[in-house]
Write a protein that holds these residues in place. Sequence first.
Motif, short mmCIF file in Angstrom:
data_model
loop_
_atom_site.label_atom_id
_atom_site.label_comp_id
_atom_site.label_asym_id
_atom_site.label_seq_id
_atom_site.Cartn_x
_atom_site.Cartn_y
_atom_site.Cartn_z
N TYR A 38 15.02 11.83 2.63
CA TYR A 38 14.04 11.18 1.78
C TYR A 38 13.37 10.03 2.58
O TYR A 38 14.18 9.02 3.08
N GLN A 39 12.24 9.97 2.68
CA GLN A 39 11.42 9.00 3.27
C GLN A 39 12.17 8.49 4.62
O GLN A 39 12.56 7.25 4.46
N ASN A 61 6.94 11.71 2.36
CA ASN A 61 6.13 10.71 1.50
C ASN A 61 7.11 10.39 0.15
O ASN A 61 6.61 9.94 -0.99
N GLY A 62 8.41 11.34 0.01
CA GLY A 62 9.13 11.01 -1.03
C GLY A 62 8.41 11.82 -2.41
O GLY A 62 8.90 11.60 -3.63
N ARG A 63 7.56 12.75 -2.37
CA ARG A 63 7.08 13.26 -3.44
C ARG A 63 7.81 14.38 -3.99
O ARG A 63 7.76 14.51 -5.30
N ALA A 66 10.86 14.55 -3.88
CA ALA A 66 11.95 13.77 -4.66
C ALA A 66 11.55 13.29 -6.03
O ALA A 66 12.48 13.18 -6.92
N ILE A 67 10.44 12.91 -6.18
CA ILE A 67 9.94 12.63 -7.59
C ILE A 67 9.83 13.76 -8.62
O ILE A 67 10.33 13.76 -9.72
N LEU A 106 14.10 11.71 -8.95
CA LEU A 106 14.93 10.93 -8.09
C LEU A 106 14.63 9.24 -8.78
O LEU A 106 13.42 9.08 -8.96
N THR A 107 15.78 8.59 -8.79
CA THR A 107 15.73 7.01 -9.25
C THR A 107 16.22 6.45 -7.91
O THR A 107 16.13 5.16 -7.77
#
Lengths: 161, 185
Positions: free
Chosen positions: B105-106, B131-133, B135-136, B140-141
Amino acid sequence: MIARVLLIITLALIPMTAALAVEPDEILSDPLLETRAREVSRQLRCVVCQNQDIDSSNAGIARDMRILVRERLMVGDTNADILDFMVARYGNYVLLRPPFNAQTYALWFAPLVLALFAGGVGYTVMRQARRKTIRPADLTTDEEAALQALLDTSSDTEKNT
Amino acid sequence: MKRLLYASPILIALVFGGFFLWGLNPERDPNSIPSVLISSPAPEFILQEVEGASVPGFSRADLVGGDGPVVVNIFASWCVPCRAEHAVLAHMVNQDGVRLFGINYQDQPEDALRWLNELGNPYERIGSDLNGRVAIDWGLTGVPETFIVGADGTVLYKHVGPILGDAAIRAFTTALTQARQEGSS
């Protein structure tokens, strides 16, 4: 004088800096879309800080979400589409204003129910209190007899005099 | 009516007492966010490999159709709890033959590689989520988060935070055993 001016300037700046965490590179060039982005962001809860909207949160994931909101606005999503998109991933939790449905009735009605209950209790207490002050206490049969006896004797003495 | 009035302090005490007992329960975590993913299909995604890593990236298709559940761990080299959790995950892979996929992640590839070289690589596949996309999409928190995905692509379990400490490890292995039994039956 200078101190006062400085104070006014400082106070004027406080709400601006505290309210927004949006960084300059995130802001969209289209002011209309940017306004909508702010609107949507204010309704989305930051998932790590919990009681902040993503617009005012400095958390990394809040920033990612802000950028995501803007990306979706750019491709033509409506505000509702974006909220749905977030709810699909994070559940109703991500909305700062929870929807009105079977799962949240308790949440929405609890204040009303509690207020009605408190009002009911208050009303009964007041009525009870009022009734007590107006109505004289009943005498027991013994007291009634004693009173009668007293009245009889007093009328007797009255007659004698 | 009068009796109800006299009972009301007890009633109020019971309601409030119950509420406080619920609030004080050490098992209850007010920070836990219920995952909407549990019992629903894993999100659609495609992740490229971490550049220079010796393992491939993966997509949703790689999670399904295997002979057992897959553990998907979201991690980052800059995440301190991930470092602590790494040994637990590696142990699970070595001892129990867990299939472990990682979502990086990122994280810059070179940082991720340095981290893996230092601690060892228990991951069968690692996808780079720069870019963490993705994970969203997984809801993801915060890193680390770990999911158990059944062979049919259903998300069965989610653990937020590092899998550390007896309670967390026990809960996770129990969920994993359950997932394996469900898959084989």
